[in-house]
Design a protein around this motif. Structure first.
Motif, PDB file in Angstrom:
ATOM      1  N   LEU A 356      53.399  41.468  41.598  1.00 27.34           N
ATOM      2  CA  LEU A 356      53.227  42.452  40.526  1.00 27.34           C
ATOM      3  C   LEU A 356      52.950  41.770  39.187  1.00 27.34           C
ATOM      4  O   LEU A 356      53.477  42.151  38.143  1.00 27.34           O
ATOM      5  N   THR A 357      52.116  40.741  39.246  1.00 23.71           N
ATOM      6  CA  THR A 357      51.684  40.056  38.025  1.00 23.71           C
ATOM      7  C   THR A 357      50.173  40.182  37.896  1.00 23.71           C
ATOM      8  O   THR A 357      49.459  40.370  38.888  1.00 23.71           O
ATOM      9  N   TRP A 358      49.696  40.049  36.667  1.00 25.14           N
ATOM     10  CA  TRP A 358      48.271  40.226  36.370  1.00 25.14           C
ATOM     11  C   TRP A 358      47.627  38.891  36.016  1.00 25.14           C
ATOM     12  O   TRP A 358      48.237  38.042  35.358  1.00 25.14           O
ATOM     13  N   HIS A 359      46.393  38.721  36.450  1.00 24.87           N
ATOM     14  CA  HIS A 359      45.626  37.534  36.088  1.00 24.87           C
ATOM     15  C   HIS A 359      44.193  37.957  35.771  1.00 24.87           C
ATOM     16  O   HIS A 359      43.764  39.045  36.145  1.00 24.87           O
ATOM     17  N   THR A 360      43.470  37.112  35.096  1.00 27.01           N
ATOM     18  CA  THR A 360      42.098  37.434  34.707  1.00 27.01           C
ATOM     19  C   THR A 360      41.223  37.578  35.940  1.00 27.01           C
ATOM     20  O   THR A 360      41.204  36.706  36.810  1.00 27.01           O
ATOM     21  N   ALA A 361      40.498  38.687  36.019  1.00 23.69           N
ATOM     22  CA  ALA A 361      39.630  38.943  37.170  1.00 23.69           C
ATOM     23  C   ALA A 361      38.416  38.020  37.120  1.00 23.69           C
ATOM     24  O   ALA A 361      37.925  37.664  36.043  1.00 23.69           O
ATOM     25  N   THR A 362      37.949  37.640  38.282  1.00 22.80           N
ATOM     26  CA  THR A 362      36.784  36.754  38.365  1.00 22.80           C
ATOM     27  C   THR A 362      35.478  37.525  38.348  1.00 22.80           C
ATOM     28  O   THR A 362      34.406  36.918  38.335  1.00 22.80           O
ATOM     29  N   THR A 363      35.548  38.829  38.352  1.00 25.90           N
ATOM     30  CA  THR A 363      34.335  39.647  38.329  1.00 25.90           C
ATOM     31  C   THR A 363      34.532  40.810  37.377  1.00 25.90           C
ATOM     32  O   THR A 363      35.649  41.305  37.202  1.00 25.90           O
ATOM     33  N   GLY A 364      33.456  41.236  36.734  1.00 28.03           N
ATOM     34  CA  GLY A 364      33.508  42.374  35.828  1.00 28.03           C
ATOM     35  C   GLY A 364      33.959  42.005  34.429  1.00 28.03           C
ATOM     36  O   GLY A 364      34.876  41.192  34.249  1.00 28.03           O
ATOM     37  N   ARG A 365      33.304  42.601  33.450  1.00 28.84           N
ATOM     38  CA  ARG A 365      33.640  42.334  32.057  1.00 28.84           C
ATOM     39  C   ARG A 365      33.072  43.454  31.189  1.00 28.84           C
ATOM     40  O   ARG A 365      31.973  43.952  31.431  1.00 28.84           O
TER      41      ARG A 365
END
Length: 397
Positions: A356-365
């Motif tokens: 349940l932690t968030w990280h920067t997505a590798t796709t989409g901006r």
């Protein structure tokens, strides 16, 4: 074995005296057809020599080519099937507050799941709307509502269209939330021009009838809340003034109304919500937003829809308020929002469902950072068409 020559009867072209038929009789007295007698070994050899060695090689090569083509077709079909199953959605972002103020801009954020399209982008809203909310209808339309200068306005964009259309208006209604079941949208709660006065009202839009009618009211007034839908049910979560209640509504039983479905572990408002499918059953996911008692970032939390139980993650520095949550194939993206330092980041965050932690997505901006906007999962088939030339001429000054 013994051979016996028998006269041939009524044989054309042969005389009765000279025509003979060679008959074979076995020692058991069996009678075999007349003709040339070939031994078993010679007969087998003759059959084997009917197909030459080069012909056998050509046939083998042909069979190998056919088998190879079949394997290629099967693998290609499977790959295309998997891609077709995965390539279903992108994220449509509408309106919100940017660093330059309220915007009417619309952008389609690609997650790399849709094929390249040659259709024009979805046009911007006819005018900027504050406190905007919206949803995607199964009829192939996006409906948004927000506050204009003197009233709350609603606009709808239908796939294959070239413009937004008016879809009704209300008296000033701020910080409401929208949930969708099929082709029906529910505009729930909100507040009057005085943000301290909440509303429990619910208005229902049918895209089939293209009309608004009053719906079941919330048990208590609520604003700055979030509404999600799953399996034909609506869920209203958080918001002011209390922030912990989860109310559910079965649209098929409107006389029952909203009922108190659950309580969250942590109160919140200005948050995002969606439903996350899991092996243990669906879970209502709440993320971002602010805690009403501290004004600080709220925990990411899962609330089970099938049984009592909540799970909360740790508060992260990347927490955002005013963001939208979008679930795509079991993956959850946090779109936009305002960080605790006041920045409006353009990158998307992706949830690690295990921790349940968030990280920067590798796709989409995002093309521009924004908060308080609408973020919707839309199918790849949703698109705009070019505006006819005579429409462009009418718009010229």
């Amino acid at each position: 074995m013994t051979y016996k020559a028998l006269p041939m009867i009524n044989t054309p072209g042969c005389s009765r005296d000279n025509a003979t038929e060679l008959q074979l009789f076995s020692q058991q007295g069996e009678r075999r057809p007349a003709g040339l007698v070939i031994s078993e070994n010679r007969r087998q050899t003759s059959h084997n020599q009917l197909i030459s060695l080069p012909a056998k090689l050509v046939c083998a090569a042909g069979l190998l080519v056919i088998a190879t083509c079949a394997v290629i077709l099967i693998v290609t079909h499977v790959d295309q099937g998997e891609q077709a199953q995965e390539a279903q959605f992108s994220v449509l972002v509408v309106g919100g507050l940017t660093s330059e103020g309220i915007t009417s801009s619309v952008e389609d954020v690609s997650l790399g799941l849709c094929p390249d399209r040659e259709s024009p982008p979805i046009p911007d809203l006819p005018q900027p709307l504050t406190d905007i909310t919206g949803g995607y209808l199964s009829s192939g339309a996006v409906l948004v509502c927000g506050t204009g200068e003197q009233s709350t306005l609603c606009f709808i964009f239908r796939s294959s269209s070239d413009m937004w259309e008016s879809a009704g208006q209300f008296r000033i209604r701020q910080h409401s939330a929208m949930g969708v079941v099929g082709d029906t949208a529910y505009l729930v709660g909100g507040s009057t021009s005085d943000v301290n006065v909440g509303l429990e009202s619910c208005d229902v839009y049918s895209d089939l009838e293209r009309t608004w009618v009053p719906g079941p009211a919330l048990p208590i007034p609520s604003h700055h809340h979030c509404v999600a839908s799953y399996d034909g049910q609506l869920y209203s979560t958080g918001g002011k003034p209390h922030g912990k209640a989860v109310y559910s509504l079965d649209p098929g039983l409107p006389h029952v109304g909203w009922r108190n479905s659950s309580l969250t572990m942590h109160p919140r408002y200005s948050h995002g919500c969606t439903v996350l499918p899991a092996q243990s059953g669906p879970n209502l996911l709440l993320a971002g937003g602010l805690a009403p008692d501290t004004g600080k970032c709220a925990h990411t939390e899962l609330v089970s829809l099938n049984q009592e139980g909540q799970t909360a993650g740790e508060v992260q520095a990347v927490c955002r308020s005013g963001a939208g949550l979008v679930e795509v194939g079991g993956r959850v993206f946090m779109v936009g929002g305002e960080r605790s330092d006041g920045e409006l980041p353009e990158d998307l965050l992706e949830l690690d469902t295990a921790s349940l932690t968030w990280h920067t997505a590798t796709t989409g901006r995002l093309g521009m950072g924004r908060q308080g906007h609408v973020a919707l999962r839309i199918p790849c088939s949703f698109h705009a068409t070019k505006k006819p030339k005579f429409h462009k001429l009418l718009e010229m000054p």
